[in-house]
Design a protein around this motif. Structure first.
Motif, PDB file in Angstrom:
ATOM      1  N   LEU A  66       0.265  -1.229   0.570  1.00 49.75           N
ATOM      2  CA  LEU A  66       0.202   0.422  -0.001  1.00 49.75           C
ATOM      3  C   LEU A  66       0.706   1.016  -0.106  1.00 49.75           C
ATOM      4  CD1 LEU A  66      -3.013   0.750   0.346  1.00 49.75           C
ATOM      5  CD2 LEU A  66      -2.442   1.220   3.119  1.00 49.75           C
ATOM      6  N   PHE A 113      -2.141  -1.046  -4.827  1.00 47.50           N
ATOM      7  CA  PHE A 113      -2.970  -0.140  -3.782  1.00 47.50           C
ATOM      8  C   PHE A 113      -4.615  -0.808  -3.731  1.00 47.50           C
ATOM      9  CE2 PHE A 113      -5.089   3.442  -1.198  1.00 47.50           C
ATOM     10  CZ  PHE A 113      -4.408   3.894  -1.086  1.00 47.50           C
ATOM     11  N   MET A 125      -5.617  -2.313  -0.737  1.00 48.45           N
ATOM     12  CA  MET A 125      -6.922  -1.563   0.323  1.00 48.45           C
ATOM     13  C   MET A 125      -8.145  -2.570   0.738  1.00 48.45           C
ATOM     14  SD  MET A 125      -9.181   1.033  -1.936  1.00 48.45           S
ATOM     15  CE  MET A 125     -10.514   0.438  -2.835  1.00 48.45           C
ATOM     16  N   GLU A 182      -5.991  -4.137   3.460  1.00 43.19           N
ATOM     17  CA  GLU A 182      -5.865  -3.649   4.921  1.00 43.19           C
ATOM     18  C   GLU A 182      -7.303  -3.408   5.047  1.00 43.19           C
ATOM     19  OE1 GLU A 182      -2.777  -3.331   5.890  1.00 43.19           O
ATOM     20  OE2 GLU A 182      -3.477  -1.463   6.337  1.00 43.19           O
ATOM     21  N   THR A 183      -8.571  -3.583   4.479  1.00 47.47           N
ATOM     22  CA  THR A 183     -10.059  -3.188   5.333  1.00 47.47           C
ATOM     23  C   THR A 183     -10.524  -4.439   5.896  1.00 47.47           C
ATOM     24  OG1 THR A 183     -10.778  -3.196   2.906  1.00 47.47           O
ATOM     25  CG2 THR A 183     -10.157  -0.979   4.798  1.00 47.47           C
ATOM     26  N   MET A 207     -10.730   4.587   2.885  1.00 41.32           N
ATOM     27  CA  MET A 207      -9.687   4.080   1.634  1.00 41.32           C
ATOM     28  C   MET A 207     -10.295   4.045   0.654  1.00 41.32           C
ATOM     29  SD  MET A 207      -7.063   2.359   2.394  1.00 41.32           S
ATOM     30  CE  MET A 207      -6.627   1.369   3.662  1.00 41.32           C
ATOM     31  N   SER A 208     -11.296   4.266   0.387  1.00 48.55           N
ATOM     32  CA  SER A 208     -12.033   4.724  -0.763  1.00 48.55           C
ATOM     33  C   SER A 208     -11.713   6.218  -1.665  1.00 48.55           C
ATOM     34  CB  SER A 208     -13.492   4.531  -0.896  1.00 48.55           C
ATOM     35  OG  SER A 208     -13.934   3.202  -0.397  1.00 48.55           O
ATOM     36  N   ILE A 244      -8.047   6.130  -2.217  1.00 56.92           N
ATOM     37  CA  ILE A 244      -7.579   6.011  -3.533  1.00 56.92           C
ATOM     38  C   ILE A 244      -8.083   6.989  -4.796  1.00 56.92           C
ATOM     39  CG2 ILE A 244      -9.289   4.311  -3.977  1.00 56.92           C
ATOM     40  CD1 ILE A 244      -7.947   2.177  -5.335  1.00 56.92           C
ATOM     41  N   TYR A 264     -15.729  -2.727  -3.740  1.00 59.93           N
ATOM     42  CA  TYR A 264     -15.785  -3.461  -2.360  1.00 59.93           C
ATOM     43  C   TYR A 264     -16.878  -4.821  -1.828  1.00 59.93           C
ATOM     44  CZ  TYR A 264     -12.237  -1.555   0.459  1.00 59.93           C
ATOM     45  OH  TYR A 264     -11.467  -0.821   1.007  1.00 59.93           O
TER      46      TYR A 264
END
Ligand code: SF4
Ligand code: SF4
Lengths: 215, 343
Positions: free
Chosen positions: B171, B211, B215, B218-219, B260-261, B264, B302
């Motif tokens: 990331l 990324f 991402m 990461e979530t 996160m969204s 990015i 997602y």
């Protein structure tokens, strides 16, 4: 058994074929759903639906039951309680009180099968919920349904049970003006044509069953 | 000293903070509904449609339900850490959005007459802040799993910490490539650079993909949701949690997704930049709308991915992280750096 494997293609190895899966789910989002919105859209019912037992009521509002007590006797769950009584009508007897404890009833349909007067039937009523136990003990008034509502089930059950009956019992209107002749005509001895009923037992169907040997 | 405080400035900052924070939490709530609706649509179902019009009040009903649920604490759980963990998971996740510019340029706040950029904190080191605060969220998950005295919870949190550590590297490397492009750590600057020179997704497609994948890891979302992993670990780190504590973990997860969204979008899709429209000619509301649409796309992604792809195996996850993503991201960073110096 050997497991069949296949080497992954280039697309699959770099995870690009995941896009195919994403495409499928995206297309599905715009397809028609297959859910029935149950309370608003009722479940379709056919005569074969074996719902809760109900008492049939003649057009003139009288009960057909003669409180013979057969159903009370045959009920495997002891759900039926009948208090017999007399009536001025030709049938002489009718139940003073007729209770079915729906919390005990296992919806087996024996009561319908045993009844000689076509007075109790498995209706198409399926909904069954309430906060107290008492409200599930249904009395005569709660059980009575006009016979016109049960018509389809009556014809269906006759077509099933009459296959074991050798002779149909003819009604005699001259002898019995208030009795069975006044009843709406019900098909007797007609073999069932319901395509949902398959492999109904025949008379000698237990010939092929293996006999149980005593030790 | 106190007389020097410009109260209208404080009010303006509070207003923007309230907007951003309220927006994050509201979107997190809406996501809990969207998750169920979208999953339903993808499976020929309808989804929750009973509370309010189209089921829109479902998150409210859920909240009320969570508030009235009994709180259960398992025997042998660490009383302090067990209570602390949900907050540790949720608060950093909500804080990450502070540096994400949700528009482009400045907005003049009515009645106060103050010009403020459309971001809560226009930090010069915003990207670093994002990484630092974002990685704090793993503490909530580790502590939650460890403090609840449950094997499954512990396994879930151990997995998740290993996963988040390995994917944080990719990331960061992917983010570094985007930062190299614009030469600034300030998210506002990165957005402005992209508005002037074209979006980073065009110049840095590899960093963008890295990324994007990191991402998801990461979530802790599908296909990398090893912290929860229902078929293997019951509920993972939140197995023992009930009531509002469980809800906090959820809000934390969804807030992290929103952050996160947003990030990015900021790094690669030009934030609130509307294509072919110069910054000077973009009204502030249009840029906020553009940002919302881009962020909304990633939020939908997602859900879309979650309901389409199966979960990875744990060794595949580590394999993908260490052997594939990190080398790719490193090479990408090196090439970007060299090209940046030469050109
Ligand atoms: S359906 Fe069976 S259990 Fe129910 S009342 Fe009739 S005989 Fe009893
Ligand atoms: S078997 Fe039929 S007639 Fe006899 S008591 Fe039951 S319902 Fe009445």
């Amino acid at each position: 058994m050997a497991i069949q494997t296949r080497s992954l293609s280039w697309m699959e190895r770099v995870y690009l074929s995941l896009l195919k899966g994403l495409g499928i789910t995206f297309r599905t989002m715009f397809r028609k759903h297959i859910v029935r919105k149950y309370p608003e859209e009722p479940i379709p019912r056919s005569p074969i639906t074996r719902g809760q037992p109900r008492l049939a009521q003649n057009e003139d509002g009288t009960t057909r039951c003669v409180s013979c007590g057969l159903c009370e006797f045959v009920c495997p769950a002891y759900a039926i309680t009948i208090t017999g009584g007399e009536t001025e009508r030709f049938i002489e007897r009718e139940p003073k009180e007729f209770q079915i404890d729906m919390l005990r009833c296992i919806l087996c349909g024996f009561c319908e099968e045993v009844c000689p007067k076509e007075a109790i039937f498995m209706s198409d009523e399926l909904e069954f919920a309430g906060p107290t136990r008492a409200e599930h003990v249904l009395d005569k008034q709660a059980l009575l349904r006009p016979i016109s509502k049960l018509r389809q089930r009556i014809e269906f059950s006759n077509s099933i049970y009459n296959r074991w009956r050798r002779t149909a019992l003819p009604a005699d209107p001259a002898k019995n003006p208030a009795g069975p002749a006044a009843e709406p005509p019900v098909a007797i001895g007609v073999p069932h044509t319901d395509p949902t009923v398959r492999n109904a037992p025949s008379q000698d169907s237990n010939k092929n069953l293996p006999t149980r040997r005593e030790p | 000293m106190f007389s020097a405080i410009d109260w209208s400035l404080v009010a303006a900052m509070l207003l923007i903070t309230a907007l951003a924070f309220g927006g994050t939490v509201a979107v997190a709530g809406a996501m809990s509904l969207a998750e169920r609706r979208v999953s339903a649509w993808m499976q020929f179902r309808i989804g929750p449609n009973r509370v309010g019009p189209f089921g829109l009040l479902q998150p409210v009903a859920d909240l009320i339900k969570f508030l009235f649920k009994e709180e259960v604490m398992p025997e042998g759980a660490h009383p302090v850490l067990f209570r602390l963990a949900p907050a540790l998971a949720a608060i950093p996740a909500m804080m990450t959005f502070a540096v994400v510019p949700f528009g482009i340029g400045n907005v003049t706040i009515p009645f106060l007459g103050i010009d403020r950029p459309l971001v809560v904190a226009n930090l010069p080191v915003g990207a670093l802040y994002f990484l630092a605060i974002g990685s704090l969220g793993v503490y909530g998950i580790i502590l939650g799993g460890w403090a609840s005295n449950n094997k499954f919870s512990l396994l879930g949190s151990v997995r998740s910490s290993a996963q988040m550590l390995s994917y944080e590297l990719s990331l960061t490397l992917a983010m570094a490539a985007a930062i190299l492009m614009s030469g600034s750590l300030q998210p506002m600057e990165i957005v402005r650079h992209q508005a002037e020179h074209g979006w980073n997704v065009i110049y840095q497609p590899i960093a963008f993909v890295v990324f994007l994948i990191a991402m998801f890891a990461e979530t802790n979302r599908h296909p990398f949701d090893f912290a929860e992993c229902e078929p293997e670990l019951v509920g993972g780190f939140h197995t023992e949690y009930s009531s509002m504590k469980f809800a906090l973990f959820f809000v934390g997860e969804y807030s992290a997704m929103v952050g996160m969204s947003g990030m990015i979008t900021t790094l690669f899709l030009g934030g609130g930049h509307v294509p072919f429209l110069a910054i000077e000619h973009t009204p502030w509301w249009l840029s906020v709308l553009a940002f919302a649409v881009k962020t909304g796309f990633f939020l939908f992604l997602y859900l879309w991915v979650r309901w389409s792809l199966p979960r990875f195996r744990y060794d595949q996850l580590m394999d993908l992280g260490w052997y594939k993503l990190i080398p790719v991201a490193l090479a990408n960073l090196a090439v970007t750096g060299v090209l940046k110096v030469i050109l």
